[in-house]
Design a protein around this motif. Sequence first.
Motif, PDB file in Angstrom:
ATOM      1  N   ASP A 203      64.840  49.258   9.227  1.00  0.00           N
ATOM      2  CA  ASP A 203      66.221  49.686   9.485  1.00  0.00           C
ATOM      3  C   ASP A 203      66.675  49.350  10.904  1.00  0.00           C
ATOM      4  OD1 ASP A 203      64.685  51.440  10.881  1.00  0.00           O
ATOM      5  OD2 ASP A 203      65.520  53.265  10.016  1.00  0.00           O
ATOM      6  N   VAL A 205      65.400  50.142  13.758  1.00  0.00           N
ATOM      7  CA  VAL A 205      65.251  51.255  14.692  1.00  0.00           C
ATOM      8  C   VAL A 205      63.822  51.270  15.236  1.00  0.00           C
ATOM      9  CG1 VAL A 205      65.212  53.777  14.884  1.00  0.00           C
ATOM     10  CG2 VAL A 205      67.055  52.644  13.623  1.00  0.00           C
ATOM     11  N   PRO A 227      69.156  57.907  11.130  1.00  0.00           N
ATOM     12  CA  PRO A 227      69.202  57.191  12.419  1.00  0.00           C
ATOM     13  C   PRO A 227      70.299  57.680  13.352  1.00  0.00           C
ATOM     14  CG  PRO A 227      68.784  55.640  10.653  1.00  0.00           C
ATOM     15  CD  PRO A 227      69.051  56.968   9.991  1.00  0.00           C
ATOM     16  N   PRO A 234      71.427  51.610  13.684  1.00  0.00           N
ATOM     17  CA  PRO A 234      70.716  50.589  12.898  1.00  0.00           C
ATOM     18  C   PRO A 234      71.562  49.363  12.588  1.00  0.00           C
ATOM     19  CG  PRO A 234      71.448  52.336  11.453  1.00  0.00           C
ATOM     20  CD  PRO A 234      71.875  52.732  12.839  1.00  0.00           C
ATOM     21  N   ASP A 253      69.032  49.331  19.337  1.00  0.00           N
ATOM     22  CA  ASP A 253      69.283  50.502  18.478  1.00  0.00           C
ATOM     23  C   ASP A 253      69.783  51.698  19.286  1.00  0.00           C
ATOM     24  OD1 ASP A 253      67.021  51.331  19.812  1.00  0.00           O
ATOM     25  OD2 ASP A 253      66.015  52.120  18.038  1.00  0.00           O
TER      26      ASP A 253
END
Length: 808
Positions: A203, A205, A227, A234, A253
């Motif tokens: 994702d 992250v 997130p 993300p 991120d």
Amino acid sequence: MYTLTRNMFIHPYFIMHFLFIMFLLPLLTFSYSLHAATSISVLAQGSSLFVEKKDHLVSPNRLFAAGFHEIGQNAYCFAIWFTQPMADGKLTLVWMANRDEPVNGKRSKFSLGKSGNLVLTDAGRRFWATDTKSNEPVQLKLLDSGNLVLTHMHNQSYVWQSFSSPTDTILPNQPFTKVTALTSSRSLTNFSSGYYKFYFDNDNVLKLRYNSDEISSIYFPRPWLLPWQAGRNPYTTRIFAMLDSKGRFTSTDDYNFNTSDNGKILQRRLTLDVDGNIRVYTLNKRGWSVSWQALSTTCAIHGICGPNSLCTYIPESGRTCACMHGYKAKNKSDSSLGCEPTFEFSKPPEHYDFIKIPFVEFYGFDSQRLYRSTLNECQKSCLDDSNCKGFQYTFNHDSKLFECFVKTLLYNGFYKGTPFNSYLKLPKTYVLSYNEKVDIESQLVCSTSEIELKRPYDKNSANGTLKFMLWFSSILGGIEVLCFLFFYYFTKTPSSTTTQAYLAIATGFKRFTYDEIVKVSRKFSEEIGRGGGGIVYKGKLSDNRVVAIKVLHDAIQGEAEFLAEMSTIGRINHMNLIETYGYCAEGNHRILVYEYMENGSLAQNLSGANKLGWHKRFEIAIGVAKGLAYLHEECLEWVLHCDVKPHNILLDANYNPKVADFGLSKLFHQDVKEDSAFSCIRGTRGYMAPEWVFNLPITSKVDVYSYGMVVLEMITGRSPTSDQGISYNEIVEKKRLVDWVKEKVHKAPENLTEIQIMEILDPMMIEEFENLQIKKLLCVAVQCVEEDKDVRPTMSEVVKMLRHSGND
């Protein structure tokens, strides 16, 4: 010209020694040349580095070296390290090629082939390679950044670089991308791949993951958060992170942070440590100090204590792991392996019962989650499940309902507080023994395993000439040793000198004799301060350094105990903590020698002429917070100061603060009278937390409270000890300064008007202040002096709040 003399004539030993060395010199030079390490700047095609010769590459700035490094018994890795050894003599590795497959200490080499391929071999067997090819000439060199690069010679473009495949460390300006990851070492002495990984997940992250042979789980950011709830972004096409040379970490991120010493170009490294925490270290003289860490709650790191164990963190002693009742350690030398049951789970349900473990959570591995559950229903669900090891029974404040989590595995257990309660499934006989008398379970310690490589090879026939030279050199070396012992026997110095030298090495400080202290202090002629711990005098060392000399008049414990505490202080190193130069432990004298601070104490500057404007006071508040945060959470041995006050905060020529006397609470003898109302109390009236008075558990939060009082004094100019004619209990309970400030701010510092600020602020600096900073500092101070210690922030949290005060 230097002449060696003894009693006005040249000793015969030195003549014999000189002739003997002149005879040996050609032989020894030849012998040494066979084995001396070679330092080169470039490895050309067709060349190799050999493990026996200890060949290595060095960067142009001499900061980094690359070559074979011994990581165990007869086990070597090709690695990159800082050339400067630390105070303990160890080298700091930043990259390894073959961490999981070490090579032998003989017949191993690192070669750059004619085809442009880098290959690490052990007796001809290939262990690691870059699998690179080039039709053009290439060369291998180590850059000033610590990056080992294989470059084309005509345009210096990279064919391969070590920065693209980090191990557990990234260096300043080293790119961290989607295809790179950090993997921790197995232990402090075993550099093979461990259980923790830092990487960009699918994702986009940045995450920390625990990954053992049995389980795998993400613990950073908090896995139950989405997130954006964790402050991450993300949605990005460019995946990249980097720690720059000034201590700033940025990521695509939105995971960004600054080190505590950011803004200065210092030597740093970001490392995924063996305990699963990401930390940034800054090189300070010959030691690394932590300038940032991802997780302050170390027990929240998954897998840190293995299965079926509880993690406990105490500031004074750090993190410990202990097996639960009915379980025993799998391996007492490796806490990550956890514990195993001393019974079988094969009996019918009626043979089992539960013991309650209050305030403990075991995160993850829920086979069932029951809403609106009663305790009996939860117990029945676990008893009916043969795989159930226990359950967690929790009150959900959002739904106002009790919830039951049935556990098939007991991992990540630590004391989390209310509303968490866990129940351990055990045979009834174990429950009965627990209720009668709770056993003190075995504790686990960190792994100390070390790699030992046993890889036999066919030995080549030894060179006869070389054997002869080695034997001849050994015999002559033995004669040299005998001559030296003979000379030492007749000319040895008193044993006390040798002992002093040994103790200086053990503690890391110079040991002064009392006569030297008298001379340095000019017979204690210039007193510069005094307090409950002792009297401070000004002195000057032989190298012209001006020092402060503190004579401890209450430190009456034995010399061995004093030296042990000095050794602890010697391992504490931070820019906001006073630096100790030496000590004296002779007879009943216990004296400390430390750096002299030109501007005296904060107390002197607050009560004297107006030297401290608002900006200086704010920077002092941040600096003191950094020093205390280091003592509480970052240094090798966690230390409580127990007497934070303006008198123990010293200011150098630039008014940079340094916390002093942080080790003295451990140096004072604890023999107190039984009828003393405050027999266990340490500190100074007015700055002491309520825990001391009400006999509550003492944690690092007592320093947080004292820090808050110091900050209030810096803001208002009012001392909490200035009240006269009031008993100590009244001062502690009424907290006059605290109540006065809270009445003015109405517990909402962020909403203060400029008029309210001027009412609170020290009149000596009304003409200069910044609204955002003073509101933030007031808010922090009010939080720090809360009566409930659990409401107070930690010192690391204080640093973060002050660093984001609106001007960063």
